[in-house]
Design a protein around this motif. Sequence first.
Motif, PDB file in Angstrom:
ATOM      1  N   GLU A 174      42.049  91.808  48.664  1.00 31.65           N
ATOM      2  CA  GLU A 174      41.294  92.807  49.567  1.00 31.65           C
ATOM      3  C   GLU A 174      39.987  92.131  50.316  1.00 31.65           C
ATOM      4  O   GLU A 174      40.172  91.963  51.599  1.00 31.65           O
ATOM      5  CB  GLU A 174      40.466  93.875  48.779  1.00 31.65           C
ATOM      6  N   LEU A 212      40.857  92.523  43.835  1.00 30.97           N
ATOM      7  CA  LEU A 212      39.552  92.525  44.445  1.00 30.97           C
ATOM      8  C   LEU A 212      39.686  91.249  45.499  1.00 30.97           C
ATOM      9  O   LEU A 212      39.347  91.333  46.634  1.00 30.97           O
ATOM     10  CB  LEU A 212      38.570  92.421  43.711  1.00 30.97           C
ATOM     11  N   GLU A 253      32.832  99.450  42.450  1.00 37.54           N
ATOM     12  CA  GLU A 253      33.728  98.548  42.606  1.00 37.54           C
ATOM     13  C   GLU A 253      34.293  98.407  43.930  1.00 37.54           C
ATOM     14  O   GLU A 253      35.355  97.832  44.007  1.00 37.54           O
ATOM     15  CB  GLU A 253      34.842  98.900  41.509  1.00 37.54           C
ATOM     16  N   ILE A 254      33.802  99.208  44.833  1.00 37.23           N
ATOM     17  CA  ILE A 254      34.185  98.936  46.381  1.00 37.23           C
ATOM     18  C   ILE A 254      33.432  98.012  47.142  1.00 37.23           C
ATOM     19  O   ILE A 254      32.184  98.301  47.101  1.00 37.23           O
ATOM     20  CB  ILE A 254      34.212 100.221  46.901  1.00 37.23           C
ATOM     21  N   ARG A 270      34.655  98.054  56.162  1.00 39.47           N
ATOM     22  CA  ARG A 270      33.861  98.794  55.370  1.00 39.47           C
ATOM     23  C   ARG A 270      32.515  98.178  55.414  1.00 39.47           C
ATOM     24  O   ARG A 270      32.479  97.073  54.943  1.00 39.47           O
ATOM     25  CB  ARG A 270      34.350  98.955  54.012  1.00 39.47           C
ATOM     26  N   LEU A 278      29.161  95.421  45.873  1.00 43.12           N
ATOM     27  CA  LEU A 278      30.046  96.398  45.558  1.00 43.12           C
ATOM     28  C   LEU A 278      29.118  97.552  45.196  1.00 43.12           C
ATOM     29  O   LEU A 278      27.997  97.556  44.780  1.00 43.12           O
ATOM     30  CB  LEU A 278      30.508  96.010  44.037  1.00 43.12           C
ATOM     31  N   TYR A 303      31.405  96.338  50.168  1.00 45.37           N
ATOM     32  CA  TYR A 303      30.926  96.517  51.692  1.00 45.37           C
ATOM     33  C   TYR A 303      30.600  95.149  52.009  1.00 45.37           C
ATOM     34  O   TYR A 303      29.563  94.392  51.203  1.00 45.37           O
ATOM     35  CB  TYR A 303      29.720  97.706  51.253  1.00 45.37           C
TER      36      TYR A 303
END
Length: 330
Positions: free
Chosen positions: A243, A240, A270-271, A122, A267, A273
């Motif tokens: 991941e 997290l 909260e994703i 990502r 982030l 990259y």
Amino acid sequence: MKTVILACDIYNPDDPKRSQEWESEETISLMENTIRSLGYNVVSLSDAKEITSVLSNIPKGNRENWIVWNLVEGYTSTSREAYIPALCEYLGIPHTGSSASVQCFTLDKFKTKLFLHSMGIRVTDSELLTEFQTKPKIKFPVFVKPNGEGSSLGISESNTIQDQGEWEDTIPKLLEEHSPLLIEPFLTGREITVGVIGNLNHYQVLPIAYVDTPSGIYHEGIKSKSEFLESLDFEVPIALQKELESTSLKIAKFLGSSGYIRIDYKLEKEIPYCLEVNATPGFSKIYSTLAMLWEKSGKSYSELLELCINLGFEEYQTHPRYQYGKDQNV
């Protein structure tokens, strides 16, 4: 007794822009003393002519007892972090860290992102800017940075561009000094840094940390050779962490990194990259995050340096990229 050559650029406070990525005299001295305490001869060289002369005159048949620690960063060139690995590979001499090909590739942030995206990692959308255009293809706000610099060189709070007016005011100035530029969406979340140690198929991920700065932007104004002005927060949620550990191991494997790399993420909602990969991270105990991540694991600075040296010797024995250099020294 084996010999370690610290091939380095020394930070020049009179020319901070060009030497921002270079190690301080204090760091080189600490590395010398630490490596010497591990039982190695140590030589520090910071002159290009001297480095090439010494390496080319290491006796044939004895080069496996020497190793070059690659700390040369150079400036301007897109292959600057690959000078030492390429020379060592050509001469058949062990060195620390990743190959010349990995160094060149990861220094180009745009190409690295395209590759990682193709491998399912990502990353944000991005575009490469070599000349002024009236507006970005990506919607405002955008973040702009040099495509081939490290240590936040060329980055300030003005690199976050909110609208057309700021774009027209900022982009020509940045292009004049740091072309090409990488244009990305501005991510609002926290930055995270991950260290990966090891050679192919034998990687380990160091403790993962948020990197917090006073303004929320990791820029050249907070880089210092005397203190660490950022702060590391290791309270990263377990999910997290898992991941990021899995993603970072994939990135190391896809790139074929050796010895050590540092991977930076940011982030958004909260994703995470992936922003970039640094194949020549710093090794200061004062201002380098990789060393701080390592010591958070409960191990000493000397253990870190010893492992990096051992990984370099291991790579020399097992990786086919050294074969031509070895054959020329028969």
